[in-house]
Design an enzyme around this catalytic site. Structure first.
Site, mmCIF file in Angstrom:
data_model
loop_
_atom_site.group_PDB
_atom_site.id
_atom_site.type_symbol
_atom_site.label_atom_id
_atom_site.label_comp_id
_atom_site.label_asym_id
_atom_site.label_seq_id
_atom_site.Cartn_x
_atom_site.Cartn_y
_atom_site.Cartn_z
ATOM 1 N N LYS A 48 41.385 45.939 60.527
ATOM 2 C CA LYS A 48 40.976 46.946 59.543
ATOM 3 C C LYS A 48 39.596 46.598 58.978
ATOM 4 O O LYS A 48 39.118 45.463 59.127
ATOM 5 C CB LYS A 48 42.006 46.998 58.414
ATOM 6 C CG LYS A 48 42.124 45.693 57.625
ATOM 7 C CD LYS A 48 43.312 45.699 56.673
ATOM 8 C CE LYS A 48 43.416 44.377 55.919
ATOM 9 N NZ LYS A 48 44.668 44.289 55.140
ATOM 10 N N ARG A 146 53.403 47.271 46.293
ATOM 11 C CA ARG A 146 52.219 48.004 46.711
ATOM 12 C C ARG A 146 52.721 49.116 47.617
ATOM 13 O O ARG A 146 53.348 50.050 47.138
ATOM 14 C CB ARG A 146 51.242 47.032 47.387
ATOM 15 C CG ARG A 146 49.806 47.496 47.365
ATOM 16 C CD ARG A 146 48.843 46.475 47.946
ATOM 17 N NE ARG A 146 49.020 46.283 49.384
ATOM 18 C CZ ARG A 146 48.251 45.489 50.136
ATOM 19 N NH1 ARG A 146 47.270 44.779 49.565
ATOM 20 N NH2 ARG A 146 48.463 45.361 51.423
ATOM 21 N N HIS A 178 55.185 42.894 53.412
ATOM 22 C CA HIS A 178 53.958 42.119 53.161
ATOM 23 C C HIS A 178 54.178 41.251 51.915
ATOM 24 O O HIS A 178 54.787 41.699 50.949
ATOM 25 C CB HIS A 178 52.811 43.108 52.946
ATOM 26 C CG HIS A 178 51.438 42.525 52.992
ATOM 27 N ND1 HIS A 178 51.025 41.604 53.926
ATOM 28 C CD2 HIS A 178 50.338 42.762 52.212
ATOM 29 C CE1 HIS A 178 49.740 41.306 53.724
ATOM 30 N NE2 HIS A 178 49.314 41.991 52.685
ATOM 31 N N ARG A 234 51.107 38.813 61.828
ATOM 32 C CA ARG A 234 50.161 39.903 61.551
ATOM 33 C C ARG A 234 48.926 39.375 60.821
ATOM 34 O O ARG A 234 48.594 39.825 59.734
ATOM 35 C CB ARG A 234 50.904 40.944 60.709
ATOM 36 C CG ARG A 234 50.418 42.364 60.837
ATOM 37 C CD ARG A 234 51.337 43.291 60.049
ATOM 38 N NE ARG A 234 51.395 42.954 58.650
ATOM 39 C CZ ARG A 234 52.502 42.633 57.959
ATOM 40 N NH1 ARG A 234 53.687 42.661 58.536
ATOM 41 N NH2 ARG A 234 52.423 42.319 56.686
ATOM 42 N N TYR A 280 14.063 40.473 38.877
ATOM 43 C CA TYR A 280 14.412 41.275 37.705
ATOM 44 C C TYR A 280 15.044 40.433 36.600
ATOM 45 O O TYR A 280 15.921 39.618 36.857
ATOM 46 C CB TYR A 280 15.432 42.351 38.086
ATOM 47 C CG TYR A 280 14.901 43.471 38.956
ATOM 48 C CD1 TYR A 280 13.679 44.075 38.675
ATOM 49 C CD2 TYR A 280 15.646 43.935 40.021
ATOM 50 C CE1 TYR A 280 13.214 45.120 39.468
ATOM 51 C CE2 TYR A 280 15.194 44.989 40.819
ATOM 52 C CZ TYR A 280 13.967 45.570 40.532
ATOM 53 O OH TYR A 280 13.525 46.602 41.306
ATOM 54 N N CYS A 327 18.484 41.615 44.227
ATOM 55 C CA CYS A 327 18.110 43.020 44.062
ATOM 56 C C CYS A 327 18.789 43.855 45.147
ATOM 57 O O CYS A 327 19.544 43.327 45.956
ATOM 58 C CB CYS A 327 16.596 43.176 44.148
ATOM 59 S SG CYS A 327 15.707 41.992 43.111
ATOM 60 N N ASP A 329 17.567 45.234 47.836
ATOM 61 C CA ASP A 329 17.115 44.980 49.207
ATOM 62 C C ASP A 329 16.638 43.563 49.443
ATOM 63 O O ASP A 329 16.251 43.233 50.569
ATOM 64 C CB ASP A 329 15.925 45.900 49.535
ATOM 65 C CG ASP A 329 16.190 47.329 49.155
ATOM 66 O OD1 ASP A 329 17.136 47.907 49.714
ATOM 67 O OD2 ASP A 329 15.478 47.855 48.279
#
Ligand SMILES: *Cc1c(COP(=O)(O)O)cnc(C)c1O
Length: 391
Positions: A48, A146, A178, A234, A280, A327, A329
């Site tokens: 996944k 869940r 699970h 699993r 920053y 930041c 990028d």
């Protein structure tokens, strides 16, 4: 037993600022090791979330090459991507909402997890429409609270199965659940969940439904709890060579090795005076005259913003820490006054734990999260370079 790591920065895309290298042989070897540790059980490799950031299709193929006889994904979309790529291994999907196209799953021979009567009804309708039998795994909530059918919900689901199994609309391939605390193998909830699982399977049997497969163990249980192996294990995280139980052992303690490496190249290297605020907010200030290096990856690439001033990297033979804020990028490194390199030099952001390279676990510890989140968050702005396997 495990092969040495494949050469890694071998073929970065021409001019790439940063890239993710995936060692497909590591994935195959890890699956082989997980199979060795769970004799008598098949391995269902969980791929996944783009194979935890490692690339869905190549990772799935590598897992199958290593002996996985099953694959699993959370979302139907991911399952259909695998089928579209020609991956024909048995495949389970489990997370969806009303309106999901179960017909597409049935057409593509994808096994569907069922946790509630509404889902069973929808699967049955889609199967009847096609005149086909849908393959399902019924999920019991044994205590994670869940997904899965809990308490009376399980009893109701079991009761609803009888007629549709008899009709041939569905075939129950598996019963599964699970763990909530698999990473604490001695925890009382682990025992209690296993017990409840066995009970739930017996309830199914008493209703005349005998799925060939019971599966419960994620990576942590696969590595630490043989009592939980049942017919299929699993694992997800361990397939990629990361430890689900970092307090109990590093990957190599379990015979696993990291498949992901993240590398960047410095975009700029420049002198800066003592007392210079960096990035920053100026949350880092140069303590002395120094050389700064600009690393062209940021939180849009998956580098956590929380890693400001704490994220570990390696440049040459030195461990350094992100200087100032990450930041969108880019981020900055204080390379030290003696730095003799220049733009284009390689920065190892995530390594394989060899040569003191920072690992996903190091990043996770630095920002108080788990290694799962570090690898899955590497965005597809970073090109994947596959080595090993049949890449
Ligand atoms: C993600 C997931 C797994 C794999 O868990 P790991 O801890 O990565 O091994 C197994 N089962 C279910 C239901 C999951 O959601």
């Amino acid at each position: 037993m495990t092969k040495p790591a494949a050469p890694v920065s071998a073929t970065p895309p021409e001019g790439a600022s940063a890239w993710v290298t995936i060692d497909l042989d590591a994935i195959s070897d890890n699956v082989r090791e997980l199979a060795r540790r769970s004799p008598g059980a098949e391995v269902m490799a969980v791929v996944k979330a783009d194979a935890y950031g490692h690339g869905l299709v190549p990772s799935a193929r590598a897992a199958v090459a290593g002996g996985a006889t099953w694959l699993a994904v959370a979302q139907l979309r991911e399952a259909l991507q695998l089928r579209a790529a020609g991956v024909s291994t048995p495949l389970l999907t489990w997370l969806y909402v009303p309106g999901v196209d179960f017909g597409a799953a049935i057409d593509a021979d994808i096994d569907i997890s069922v946790s509630a009567p509404w889902a069973l009804d929808a699967v049955v309708s889609a199967a009847r429409e096609r005149g086909r039998t849908a393959r399902i795994h019924v999920k019991v909530d044994t205590g994670l609270a869940r997904n899965g059918a809990l308490g009376q919900g399980w009893t109701d689901l079991v009761a609803a199965l009888g007629p549709v199994v008899a009709e041939g609309a569905v075939e129950v391939i598996g019963v599964w659940s699970h763990f909530a605390l698999a990473d604490a193998p001695q925890h009382p909830t682990v025992l209690a969940q296993r017990e409840r699982f066995v009970e739930a399977a017996a309830e199914l049997r008493r209703a005349g439904i005998r799925p060939p497969l019971k599966h419960l163990a994620n990576s942590a249980a696969t590595l630490t709890n043989p009592d939980a192996h049942f017919d299929v294990v699993r694992p997800g995280l361990a397939v990629y060579g990361l430890s689900p139980v970092p307090d109990l052992g590093a990957p190599h303690d379990f015979g696993l090795r990291e498949a992901m490496r993240v590398t960047a190249r410095l975009a700029l290297v420049k002198q800066a005076p003592a007392g210079q605020g960096v990035s920053y907010g100026h949350v880092y200030t140069t303590p002395h005259d120094t050389v700064l290096g600009l690393v062209p990856v940021g939180y849009a690439d998956g580098i956590p913003r929380h890693a400001g001033n704490v994220g570990p990297v390696r440049v040459g033979d030195r461990r350094l820490t992100v200087a100032g804020r990450v930041c969108m990028d880019q981020f900055v490194l204080d390379l030290g006054a003696e730095y003799a390199g220049g733009a284009g030099d390689e920065v190892v952001i995530l390594g394989r734990g060899v040569d003191d390279e920072p690992t996903a676990q190091d990043w996770a510890s630095a920002i108080d999260t788990i290694n799962y989140e570090i690898v899955t968050r590497m965005s597809d702005r970073l090109p994947r370079v596959f080595v090993g396997g049949d890449a």
